[in-house]
Design a protein around this motif. Structure first.
Motif, PDB file in Angstrom:
ATOM      1  N   LEU A  35       0.684  -1.296   0.038  1.00  0.00           N
ATOM      2  CA  LEU A  35       0.045  -0.187   0.003  1.00  0.00           C
ATOM      3  C   LEU A  35       0.870   1.090  -0.076  1.00  0.00           C
ATOM      4  CD1 LEU A  35      -2.742  -0.952   2.685  1.00  0.00           C
ATOM      5  CD2 LEU A  35      -3.057  -0.702   0.083  1.00  0.00           C
ATOM      6  N   VAL A  55       1.545   2.743  -3.382  1.00  0.00           N
ATOM      7  CA  VAL A  55       0.134   3.403  -3.799  1.00  0.00           C
ATOM      8  C   VAL A  55       0.272   5.077  -3.256  1.00  0.00           C
ATOM      9  CG1 VAL A  55      -2.313   3.705  -4.040  1.00  0.00           C
ATOM     10  CG2 VAL A  55      -1.085   1.490  -4.103  1.00  0.00           C
ATOM     11  N   PHE A  77      -9.814  -3.797  -1.908  1.00  0.00           N
ATOM     12  CA  PHE A  77     -10.155  -2.512  -1.091  1.00  0.00           C
ATOM     13  C   PHE A  77     -10.559  -2.700   0.245  1.00  0.00           C
ATOM     14  CE2 PHE A  77     -10.920  -0.791  -5.291  1.00  0.00           C
ATOM     15  CZ  PHE A  77     -10.087   0.566  -5.301  1.00  0.00           C
ATOM     16  N   PHE A 106      -5.855   0.783  -9.207  1.00  0.00           N
ATOM     17  CA  PHE A 106      -5.731   0.088  -7.870  1.00  0.00           C
ATOM     18  C   PHE A 106      -5.724  -1.233  -8.039  1.00  0.00           C
ATOM     19  CE2 PHE A 106      -6.376  -1.344  -3.719  1.00  0.00           C
ATOM     20  CZ  PHE A 106      -5.506  -0.778  -2.918  1.00  0.00           C
ATOM     21  N   GLN A 116      -2.814  -3.069 -10.327  1.00  0.00           N
ATOM     22  CA  GLN A 116      -1.592  -3.127  -9.716  1.00  0.00           C
ATOM     23  C   GLN A 116      -1.682  -4.179  -8.432  1.00  0.00           C
ATOM     24  OE1 GLN A 116      -1.291   0.720  -8.449  1.00  0.00           O
ATOM     25  NE2 GLN A 116      -0.256   1.513 -10.604  1.00  0.00           N
ATOM     26  N   TRP A 117      -2.821  -4.273  -7.621  1.00  0.00           N
ATOM     27  CA  TRP A 117      -2.828  -4.996  -6.523  1.00  0.00           C
ATOM     28  C   TRP A 117      -2.608  -6.474  -7.281  1.00  0.00           C
ATOM     29  CZ3 TRP A 117      -2.799  -3.910  -1.435  1.00  0.00           C
ATOM     30  CH2 TRP A 117      -2.735  -5.048  -0.597  1.00  0.00           C
ATOM     31  N   THR A 163      -6.737   0.482   3.892  1.00  0.00           N
ATOM     32  CA  THR A 163      -7.014   1.413   2.594  1.00  0.00           C
ATOM     33  C   THR A 163      -7.589   2.627   2.794  1.00  0.00           C
ATOM     34  OG1 THR A 163      -8.841   0.172   1.782  1.00  0.00           O
ATOM     35  CG2 THR A 163      -6.536  -1.013   1.350  1.00  0.00           C
ATOM     36  N   ILE A 220      -6.049   5.768   1.643  1.00  0.00           N
ATOM     37  CA  ILE A 220      -5.837   5.812   0.156  1.00  0.00           C
ATOM     38  C   ILE A 220      -7.041   6.185  -0.600  1.00  0.00           C
ATOM     39  CG2 ILE A 220      -5.431   4.344  -1.830  1.00  0.00           C
ATOM     40  CD1 ILE A 220      -3.250   2.908   0.025  1.00  0.00           C
ATOM     41  N   ARG A 221      -8.323   5.793  -0.342  1.00  0.00           N
ATOM     42  CA  ARG A 221      -9.395   6.007  -0.647  1.00  0.00           C
ATOM     43  C   ARG A 221      -9.867   7.173  -0.493  1.00  0.00           C
ATOM     44  NH1 ARG A 221     -13.022   2.934   1.876  1.00  0.00           N
ATOM     45  NH2 ARG A 221     -11.336   1.873   3.223  1.00  0.00           N
ATOM     46  N   ASP A 234      -8.824   6.296 -10.009  1.00  0.00           N
ATOM     47  CA  ASP A 234      -7.898   5.204 -10.478  1.00  0.00           C
ATOM     48  C   ASP A 234      -7.642   4.342  -8.926  1.00  0.00           C
ATOM     49  OD1 ASP A 234      -7.340   4.933 -13.034  1.00  0.00           O
ATOM     50  OD2 ASP A 234      -5.776   6.446 -12.867  1.00  0.00           O
ATOM     51  N   TYR A 235      -7.736   4.798  -7.720  1.00  0.00           N
ATOM     52  CA  TYR A 235      -7.590   4.744  -6.459  1.00  0.00           C
ATOM     53  C   TYR A 235      -8.764   4.783  -5.835  1.00  0.00           C
ATOM     54  CZ  TYR A 235      -2.753   4.418  -8.304  1.00  0.00           C
ATOM     55  OH  TYR A 235      -1.743   4.067  -8.895  1.00  0.00           O
TER      56      TYR A 235
END
Length: 359
Positions: free
Chosen positions: A94, A97, A276, A288, A291-292, A309, A312-313, A323-324
């Motif tokens: 993470l 990101v 997520f 996201f 990539q994960w 997460t 990040i969100r 994108d995330y």
């Protein structure tokens, strides 16, 4: 067979039309959206699973200022206990990101998720909300007794026939049969048996549940208009639950970038993912998720991954970076419209259904 829109479900829940708003937790299901669906004759539902008890109380009171009609509150009937055995490994992934978003690395080795379920339930009970619905399981028996004693209607989300039977036996007044087309988290009780959720399609699931229970069944998953409503009624359901259809409504709390991504998506755009939240949920496949998936790192279980997460969100939302974000949506996104009021969506759905039934 004579199909009618005024089903027993309408009488049971004191609503004009057999349409439930899905309880969309995390922001899209605003007070205004809940009230608008209820005022339009459906059952608005507040997705309150991630809200603090005080925020739930405030929201309930605000809904009551906007509508005199019945509405519901949806909670996650699950113990919010964290499993941190692999948190360091996941945080390393993470942090890549976080670098991209320009936010601070996570340094804590433990993720702590607050568990407010019983306090949330207590608020819903104290505020005398007409309907409570649950995902991931039925209300625990002591809470079920309290809800019944208070005269509340109780609804549980299910994804299999066995879950439906358990919900009926526990005392639920109705069940929502969630097909695999549905967006976001569906209500599979035990993901140890179904690691990616029990993925039975709506058209296969609904009639099998209808044949096995006596309480009303509400169909959910990929239903976007009056055609879906009529199809559900023909299959034996007494109503429908719609979530994705309202994500681009004027009253929706979905971020503008989220809505734009949905309006550009197609029936091929969504996937079921755990990346997520740690629990299977359907959403638009974005960077996201890609990539994960390429990393081969296993997400932490729910709710730990969801808590890990969150920053990040939140950062992605503040940067309008879809994108995330978690872009939860069902498979019917080509049928979305922009700039419609929720009341018009309900009215259109009912008018289309009536037109079909009068043929």
């Amino acid at each position: 067979m004579r199909i009618q829109l005024e089903t027993d479900l309408c009488k049971l829940f004191n609503i004009r039309f057999p349409i439930f708003l899905a309880g969309m937790a995390g922001g899209p299901g605003t007070v205004e959206l809940v009230a608008a669906v209820s005022n339009a004759g459906g059952l608005g539902t507040l997705g309150a699973a991630y809200m603090t008890p005080s925020a739930i109380r405030k929201a309930i009171r605000e809904i009551r200022q906007l509508t005199d009609a019945p509405f519901g509150v949806n909670l996650f009937s699950i113990q919010m206990s964290d499993k941190n055995e692999r948190t360091k490994e996941v945080q390393r992934q993470l942090n890549q990101v976080r670098d991209h978003l320009g936010i601070t690395h996570a340094t804590e080795e433990l993720v702590v998720t607050p568990d407010h379920f019983e306090e949330q339930f207590a608020v819903v009970l104290e505020e005398k909300v007409p309907v409570i619905s649950t995902a991931f399981g039925v209300l625990p028996e002591p809470l079920m007794r309290q809800a019944k004693s208070a005269g509340m209607r109780i609804v549980t989300m299910v994804t299999t026939v066995n879950e439906a039977i358990l919900a009926e036996q526990s005392g639920c007044d109705a069940i929502v049969a969630q097909g695999s087309e549905a967006g976001g988290h569906r209500g599979t009780f035990d993901i140890s048996n179904h690691p990616m959720g029990a993925n039975i399609g709506t058209f296969a699931l609904v009639p099998q549940i209808v044949d096995c229970v006596q309480i009303p069944v509400v169909a959910a998953g990929g239903i976007m208009d009056g055609r879906g409503l009529v199809a559900a009624l023909v299959l034996g359901a007494q109503g429908v639950q719609m979530g994705t259809r309202f994500l681009t409504a004027i009253e929706s709390g979905a971020h503008v970038s989220y809505q734009e991504a949905l309006l550009k998506s197609t029936e091929e755009s969504t996937v079921i993912t755990k990346v997520f939240s740690g629990r299977p949920a359907r959403g638009v496949r974005n960077l996201f998720i890609k990539q994960w998936d390429a990393s081969s790192v296993e997400p932490l279980p729910f709710p730990t991954q969801n808590t890990a997460t969150r920053d990040i969100r939140n950062a992605a939302a503040s940067q309008s970076n879809a994108d995330y974000m978690s872009l939860w949506a069902g498979q019917g996104t080509r049928m979305l419209t922009s700039g419609q009021k929720a009341e018009h969506i309900v009215a259109e759905t009912i008018q289309q259904a009536m037109s079909i039934l009068s043929m």
